[in-house]
Scaffold this motif. Sequence first.
Motif, PDB file in Angstrom:
ATOM      1  N   LYS A 160       1.292  -8.709  -5.373  1.00 23.44           N
ATOM      2  CA  LYS A 160       1.833  -7.694  -4.455  1.00 23.44           C
ATOM      3  C   LYS A 160       3.129  -8.192  -3.808  1.00 23.44           C
ATOM      4  CE  LYS A 160      -2.540  -5.307  -3.511  1.00 23.44           C
ATOM      5  NZ  LYS A 160      -3.485  -4.784  -2.502  1.00 23.44           N
ATOM      6  N   TYR A 190      -0.415 -12.766   3.401  1.00 16.82           N
ATOM      7  CA  TYR A 190      -0.984 -13.117   4.715  1.00 16.82           C
ATOM      8  C   TYR A 190      -2.201 -14.026   4.583  1.00 16.82           C
ATOM      9  CZ  TYR A 190      -4.397  -9.365   3.798  1.00 16.82           C
ATOM     10  OH  TYR A 190      -5.379  -8.574   3.250  1.00 16.82           O
ATOM     11  N   TYR A 203     -11.389  -1.934  10.842  1.00 18.90           N
ATOM     12  CA  TYR A 203     -12.139  -0.685  10.618  1.00 18.90           C
ATOM     13  C   TYR A 203     -13.632  -0.912  10.353  1.00 18.90           C
ATOM     14  CZ  TYR A 203      -7.663   1.851  10.254  1.00 18.90           C
ATOM     15  OH  TYR A 203      -6.425   2.397  10.491  1.00 18.90           O
ATOM     16  N   ASN A 242       0.193  -1.560  10.023  1.00 25.39           N
ATOM     17  CA  ASN A 242      -0.889  -0.923   9.274  1.00 25.39           C
ATOM     18  C   ASN A 242      -2.191  -1.699   9.380  1.00 25.39           C
ATOM     19  OD1 ASN A 242       0.453   1.321   8.032  1.00 25.39           O
ATOM     20  ND2 ASN A 242       1.552  -0.120   6.726  1.00 25.39           N
ATOM     21  N   CYS A 263       0.486   2.426  13.269  1.00 23.74           N
ATOM     22  CA  CYS A 263       0.051   3.449  12.317  1.00 23.74           C
ATOM     23  C   CYS A 263      -1.428   3.305  12.028  1.00 23.74           C
ATOM     24  CB  CYS A 263       0.875   3.292  11.044  1.00 23.74           C
ATOM     25  SG  CYS A 263       0.355   4.378   9.715  1.00 23.74           S
ATOM     26  N   GLY A 264      -1.861   2.059  11.785  1.00 25.37           N
ATOM     27  CA  GLY A 264      -3.259   1.815  11.454  1.00 25.37           C
ATOM     28  C   GLY A 264      -3.619   0.378  11.757  1.00 25.37           C
ATOM     29  N   VAL A 310       0.070  11.167  11.941  1.00 23.20           N
ATOM     30  CA  VAL A 310       0.942  11.967  11.073  1.00 23.20           C
ATOM     31  C   VAL A 310       0.786  13.461  11.380  1.00 23.20           C
ATOM     32  CG1 VAL A 310      -0.749  12.013   9.170  1.00 23.20           C
ATOM     33  CG2 VAL A 310       1.686  12.365   8.688  1.00 23.20           C
ATOM     34  N   ASN A 360      -6.096  -1.659  -4.444  1.00 20.54           N
ATOM     35  CA  ASN A 360      -4.996  -0.756  -4.822  1.00 20.54           C
ATOM     36  C   ASN A 360      -3.626  -1.386  -4.611  1.00 20.54           C
ATOM     37  OD1 ASN A 360      -5.676  -0.558  -1.930  1.00 20.54           O
ATOM     38  ND2 ASN A 360      -4.012   0.910  -1.841  1.00 20.54           N
ATOM     39  N   GLY A 406      -1.614  -8.795   0.438  1.00 19.94           N
ATOM     40  CA  GLY A 406      -2.743  -9.699   0.249  1.00 19.94           C
ATOM     41  C   GLY A 406      -2.854 -10.409  -1.080  1.00 19.94           C
ATOM     42  N   GLY A 444       0.826  -1.200   0.000  1.00 18.09           N
ATOM     43  CA  GLY A 444       0.000   0.000   0.000  1.00 18.09           C
ATOM     44  C   GLY A 444       0.862   1.253   0.000  1.00 18.09           C
ATOM     45  N   ALA A 445       0.186   2.407   0.094  1.00 25.54           N
ATOM     46  CA  ALA A 445       0.889   3.687  -0.010  1.00 25.54           C
ATOM     47  C   ALA A 445       1.909   3.859   1.115  1.00 25.54           C
ATOM     48  CB  ALA A 445      -0.130   4.819   0.009  1.00 25.54           C
ATOM     49  N   VAL A 446       1.479   3.726   2.343  1.00 22.66           N
ATOM     50  CA  VAL A 446       2.384   3.925   3.484  1.00 22.66           C
ATOM     51  C   VAL A 446       3.395   2.775   3.550  1.00 22.66           C
ATOM     52  CG1 VAL A 446       2.529   4.046   6.002  1.00 22.66           C
ATOM     53  CG2 VAL A 446       0.686   5.255   4.819  1.00 22.66           C
ATOM     54  N   VAL A 468      -9.943   0.681  -1.594  1.00 25.20           N
ATOM     55  CA  VAL A 468      -8.825   0.733  -0.639  1.00 25.20           C
ATOM     56  C   VAL A 468      -9.084  -0.232   0.509  1.00 25.20           C
ATOM     57  CG1 VAL A 468      -7.608   2.188   1.028  1.00 25.20           C
ATOM     58  CG2 VAL A 468      -8.166   3.090  -1.212  1.00 25.20           C
ATOM     59  N   PHE A 519       0.797   6.525  16.680  1.00 26.68           N
ATOM     60  CA  PHE A 519       1.153   7.891  16.277  1.00 26.68           C
ATOM     61  C   PHE A 519       0.165   8.392  15.234  1.00 26.68           C
ATOM     62  CE2 PHE A 519       2.839   7.632  11.950  1.00 26.68           C
ATOM     63  CZ  PHE A 519       2.958   6.263  11.798  1.00 26.68           C
TER      64      PHE A 519
HETATM   65  N1  LIG Z   1      -1.502   7.153  11.908  1.00 23.85           N
HETATM   66  C1  LIG Z   1      -1.638   7.975  10.872  1.00 23.85           C
HETATM   67  O1  LIG Z   1      -1.472   9.179  10.967  1.00 23.85           O
HETATM   68  C2  LIG Z   1      -1.967   7.376   9.530  1.00 23.85           C
HETATM   69  C3  LIG Z   1      -1.835   8.123   8.353  1.00 23.85           C
HETATM   70  C4  LIG Z   1      -2.104   7.497   7.133  1.00 23.85           C
HETATM   71  C5  LIG Z   1      -2.504   6.163   7.095  1.00 23.85           C
HETATM   72  N2  LIG Z   1      -2.651   5.489   8.272  1.00 23.85           N
HETATM   73  C6  LIG Z   1      -3.019   4.066   8.291  1.00 23.85           C
HETATM   74  O2  LIG Z   1      -2.003   3.385   7.581  1.00 23.85           O
HETATM   75  C7  LIG Z   1      -2.551   2.221   6.973  1.00 23.85           C
HETATM   76  C8  LIG Z   1      -2.199   2.234   5.487  1.00 23.85           C
HETATM   77  O3  LIG Z   1      -2.820   3.362   4.877  1.00 23.85           O
HETATM   78  P1  LIG Z   1      -2.622   3.657   3.326  1.00 23.85           P
HETATM   79  O4  LIG Z   1      -3.230   4.977   3.061  1.00 23.85           O
HETATM   80  O5  LIG Z   1      -1.212   3.401   2.948  1.00 23.85           O
HETATM   81  O6  LIG Z   1      -3.554   2.548   2.676  1.00 23.85           O
HETATM   82  P2  LIG Z   1      -3.077   1.415   1.680  1.00 23.85           P
HETATM   83  O7  LIG Z   1      -2.135   0.518   2.439  1.00 23.85           O
HETATM   84  O8  LIG Z   1      -2.623   2.017   0.408  1.00 23.85           O
HETATM   85  O9  LIG Z   1      -4.438   0.657   1.416  1.00 23.85           O
HETATM   86  C9  LIG Z   1      -4.995  -0.147   2.390  1.00 23.85           C
HETATM   87  C10 LIG Z   1      -4.527  -1.605   2.208  1.00 23.85           C
HETATM   88  O10 LIG Z   1      -4.864  -2.350   3.356  1.00 23.85           O
HETATM   89  C11 LIG Z   1      -4.883  -3.711   3.024  1.00 23.85           C
HETATM   90  N3  LIG Z   1      -5.945  -4.385   3.784  1.00 23.85           N
HETATM   91  C12 LIG Z   1      -7.278  -4.188   3.751  1.00 23.85           C
HETATM   92  N4  LIG Z   1      -7.905  -5.009   4.620  1.00 23.85           N
HETATM   93  C13 LIG Z   1      -6.940  -5.759   5.205  1.00 23.85           C
HETATM   94  C14 LIG Z   1      -6.936  -6.805   6.190  1.00 23.85           C
HETATM   95  N5  LIG Z   1      -8.085  -7.236   6.759  1.00 23.85           N
HETATM   96  N6  LIG Z   1      -5.763  -7.348   6.548  1.00 23.85           N
HETATM   97  C15 LIG Z   1      -4.595  -6.925   5.992  1.00 23.85           C
HETATM   98  N7  LIG Z   1      -4.518  -5.948   5.066  1.00 23.85           N
HETATM   99  C16 LIG Z   1      -5.687  -5.379   4.674  1.00 23.85           C
HETATM  100  C17 LIG Z   1      -5.159  -3.803   1.522  1.00 23.85           C
HETATM  101  O11 LIG Z   1      -4.028  -4.408   0.897  1.00 23.85           O
HETATM  102  P3  LIG Z   1      -3.861  -6.027   0.797  1.00 23.85           P
HETATM  103  O12 LIG Z   1      -4.187  -6.393  -0.599  1.00 23.85           O
HETATM  104  O13 LIG Z   1      -2.419  -6.218   1.129  1.00 23.85           O
HETATM  105  O14 LIG Z   1      -4.814  -6.654   1.783  1.00 23.85           O
HETATM  106  C18 LIG Z   1      -5.241  -2.342   1.086  1.00 23.85           C
HETATM  107  O15 LIG Z   1      -4.638  -2.096  -0.151  1.00 23.85           O
HETATM  108  C19 LIG Z   1      -4.022   2.229   7.281  1.00 23.85           C
HETATM  109  O16 LIG Z   1      -4.263   1.427   8.407  1.00 23.85           O
HETATM  110  C20 LIG Z   1      -4.302   3.683   7.604  1.00 23.85           C
HETATM  111  O17 LIG Z   1      -5.424   3.838   8.431  1.00 23.85           O
HETATM  112  C21 LIG Z   1      -2.404   6.069   9.481  1.00 23.85           C
END
Ligand SMILES: NC(=O)c1ccc[n+]([C@@H]2O[C@H](COP(=O)([O-])OP(=O)(O)OC[C@H]3O[C@@H](n4cnc5c(N)ncnc54)[C@H](OP(=O)(O)O)[C@@H]3O)[C@@H](O)[C@H]2O)c1
Length: 340
Positions: free
Chosen positions: A190, A206, A257, A229, A251-252, A284, A332, A186, A163-165, A327, A282
């Motif tokens: 990937k 996973y 969710y 994440n 982070c997430g 961001v 993605n 997943g 993913g992005a992060v 997402v 934390f």
């Molecule tokens: N703390 C902060 O300030 C902050 C800031 C930005 C983002 N975040 C968190 O960082 C994480 C990543 O964000 P992102 O924007 O980069 O999104 P991302 O990783 O680009 O997209 C989300 C990815 O999560 C995976 N996913 C969905 N359901 C899942 C599950 N049950 N088990 C495992 N993987 C699953 C999917 O990929 P797969 O195909 O690999 O399942 C999906 O592509 C998120 O948890 C987000 O809430 C936190």
Amino acid sequence: MTDTPTLPAVSREWHLLSRPVGWPKPEDFALVEAEVRQPGEGQVLVRNKYLSVDPYMRGRMSAAKSYVAPFELGKVMQGGAVGEVVASDAEGLSVGDHVLHFSGWREYAVVSGKNAVKVDPDAAPLSTYLGVLGMTGLTAYAGLLRTAAFKEGDAVFVSGAAGAVGGQVGQIARLKGASRVIGSAGSAEKVKLLVEEYGFDAAFNYKDGPVSEQLRAAAPDGIDVYFDNVGGDHLEAAIGSLNEGGRIAVCGMISVYNNTEPAPGPKNLARLIQTRGRIEGFLVGDHYDLQSQFVREVAPWVASGELKYRETVVEGIENNLEAFLGVLRGDNTGKMIVKL
Ligand SMILES: NC(=O)c1ccc[n+]([C@@H]2O[C@H](COP(=O)([O-])OP(=O)(O)OC[C@H]3O[C@@H](n4cnc5c(N)ncnc54)[C@H](OP(=O)(O)O)[C@@H]3O)[C@@H](O)[C@H]2O)c1
């Protein structure tokens, strides 16, 4: 005031109609038309070109008290966006400038000049200000370097790694001298991307089997840093593989969710005692003081190709909701972007 005469009368925008329970459903949302109005004093009118959809938006759809207010029912939602100024009554911003702002989920936005940050379309592609050089990039940088206190020689595990992060966490760790970088994602495609293009030492799907077993096989000497994440069984597996003095940056937790019941916590938290491990969440938003350092360090890696990034681009405001749901589903690879 400067303006252009060719503005449409209406702009389409996405409203939240009801708070989703479990997975969001299309009927929780509506794409509606709103009048395009001229900016008032100190404001700009922006034609959005790229919209961000992010997992945290799921949290804002619920009414639960959080670090950011819930989206209001019957009103347009918000999110990161980059667009072109088409009318301006704000000092320092002219028609033709490109700005990063927070009025996404819509085609046109009136934004206070104070909340619009000028970006340079010649320095980097506009969409990257939402991803690799934007919020998700800074999240990776701050979470790894500050919260997890990464140091050279650490073995790093990151979930959501395609993913992005996550993709950026693993690559920053590699570029800064990690002894081993392990990622989980997943799908087989990937996993291949992580190893063959992003330069991870090991990666696993996973969905192929228990995370704890797959992590132990990928990191036989344990891990020093886990960038979470996902939460759930990933977090428990990481605690199980944590070395002495290990750090976990939360982070997430995307795996929970859409839960309607609270998810159980990790069963092995007591391992933090013997490992003197640390686990810390934390946001961001608390780390924008690192923004210029982040861009100074990461932009040259992106320009030289040492740090690779992907974007999944969905076209059209009418597909904004599907992109967001994508997402959550994992459609993605890299940053999910909506192009208008
Ligand atoms: N703390 C902060 O300030 C902050 C800031 C930005 C983002 N975040 C968190 O960082 C994480 C990543 O964000 P992102 O924007 O980069 O999104 P991302 O990783 O680009 O997209 C989300 C990815 O999560 C995976 N996913 C969905 N359901 C899942 C599950 N049950 N088990 C495992 N993987 C699953 C999917 O990929 P797969 O195909 O690999 O399942 C999906 O592509 C998120 O948890 C987000 O809430 C936190």
